[in-house]
Design a protein around this motif. Structure first.
Motif: not given
Length: 445
Positions: A134-155
């Protein structure tokens, strides 16, 4: 570049390079694995072969001392979690100047901060982990979701070969990729938010970033053949749910499939990846019903890393072809009838002097169908002739005095911008007027 411009640039570089603090703090992945940042990166965000494997296996590899565990049996569930929350943060401060100021605006803008990012990044449980920003951008003046990647993995082992497989839930096509040749993690690795940028870009090149939700699967066979596929739906963050689509120019109809196929060869001193990727999307601008625009993006990519002593040479490139049928835009009188296309090419060469200093030189080109309605004339951001062609070069020098502090200077030079070299916007602005110097200090904690 004028003498005054050059002197100002030199002074600002000196000022930013004086910001380095004496303390060192490692991000959450380093705390989890017990490895320094250089264990997985040449320099962030560029992954080496160990970093690609760490991401492939869901960010879940841990050192022996970083976990709290409990065994399981038929009556009792087990436990395998990190001993501390996998939290990290970074702060970016920057200064940006263009060759000619944008009309009625201040040049050489300083942003402190430009943005602040918080991360939940690391193992959640056995085989499960995340990169959640989550990222705060000074021009928008608020936090918002940014790049997100949730994973399950196995081998597992199949016919004596390793088979890796997993599931990804993410919000940006190509963010799930393992290499630095596709848009989400490709060069440039840093960017100003106040300098003009070309108007035209393929859908896959960031137009859906953080505005979609995608569920996909991936697999790697014998550390050579990689395949991934994800289905995306619109997820308009900040819009009332369920969405009416009025907020946004892209509203996916049905699902937008993304695909990725790559082959890699990993050696003792060299790593090579060649692949293809693409997305198909049908969308209604500003609505969830009615005529649809159709976009199909596809193209190849390549990445080659060569270890030379203690240094690393990286070569990366990609080409994206976008074919589109803008039925909805034509109905709204926002585009001319007929098929449209865009071509976007990007290539760069980087040399890492150990992991302290790196220099990158890149070239970029976008061109396609001329359409004065789709690319209208307006000051600075518009096109006087409706041509989307933009081309130029970019150079970056990044210095890491310690592994969690990046001091960088980046220069962008345009030879053509939104269709022309001179008076491209019909208001007297030339492509070279948008040439930009960007100075950045990034602190990672």
């Amino acid at each position: 570049m004028s003498r005054k411009f050059s002197l100002c640039l030199a002074a600002l570089i000196a000022a930013f390079w004086g910001l380095a603090p004496g303390a060192m703090a490692l991000p959450s992945y380093a705390r989890q694995t017990g490895l320094p940042c250089s264990g997985c990166h040449t320099t962030p965000p560029e992954l080496n072969s160990a970093g690609r494997l760490f991401k492939l296996l869901a960010f879940s590899d841990k050192s022996q001392n970083s976990s709290i565990t409990a065994s399981s049996d038929k009556r009792h569930s087990g436990l395998d979690i990190l001993a501390s929350l996998p939290l990290s943060a970074f702060l970016e401060a920057s200064t940006t100047g263009t060759k000619v100021p944008q009309p009625t605006t201040q040049n050489w803008n300083s942003e402190f901060p430009q943005d602040i990012a918080l991360f939940l990044a690391g193992a959640w449980a056995t085989h499960l982990g995340s990169f959640l920003q989550v990222t705060y951008n000074v021009q928008d003046d608020h936090f918002s979701i940014d790049n997100t990647d949730i994973r399950y993995a196995n081998k597992r082992q199949v016919a004596g070969k390793e088979w890796d497989y997993g599931i990804t839930l993410n919000n940006n096509p190509t963010v799930e990729d393992l290499w630095n040749s596709t848009p989400a993690w490709g060069f440039p690795f840093i960017a100003p938010d106040s300098a003009p940028t070309p108007t035209a870009a393929p859908v896959i090149n960031g137009l859906l970033a953080e505005d979609v939700a995608g569920l996909g699967a991936y697999t790697m066979w014998d550390q050579h053949v990689y395949f991934a596929g994800t289905l995306y739906r619109s997820d308009h963050v900040g819009d009332t749910q369920p969405t009416t689509g009025q907020c946004c120019s892209n509203n996916i109809r049905g699902v937008a499939p993304y695909w990725r196929l790559a082959w890699q060869q990993t050696g003792r001193t060299a790593n090579l990846e060649v692949g293809v990727y693409g997305i198909h999307m049908k969308s209604t601008p500003g609505n969830i019903t009615g005529p649809e625009n159709s976009y199909t993006d596809f193209g190849p990519d390549i990445q080659y890393d060569r270890t030379i002593g203690k240094d690393v040479l990286s070569v990366r490139g990609t080409y994206i072809r976008e074919n589109s049928a803008l039925v909805a835009s034509v109905a709204d009188e926002a585009a001319n009838p007929g098929p449209h296309h865009l071509n976007a090419s990007d290539a760069n060469v980087e040399y890492h002097f150990g992991n302290r200093l790196s220099g990158t030189f890149g070239w970029f080109l976008t061109n396609g169908t001329t359409d004065p309605i789709l690319y209208p004339q307006t000051a600075v951001t518009g096109s006087a002739n409706g041509n989307p062609r933009s081309t130029g070069i970019m150079a970056n020098v990044s210095y890491w005095p310690i592994q969690n502090l990046d001091l960088a200077v980046q220069y962008t030079d345009y030879t053509r911008f939104n269709g022309a070299a001179t008076n491209y916007d019909g208001a007297g602005r030339d492509a070279s007027d948008n040439n930009a110097v960007y100075l950045l200090a990034r602190f990672l904690f």
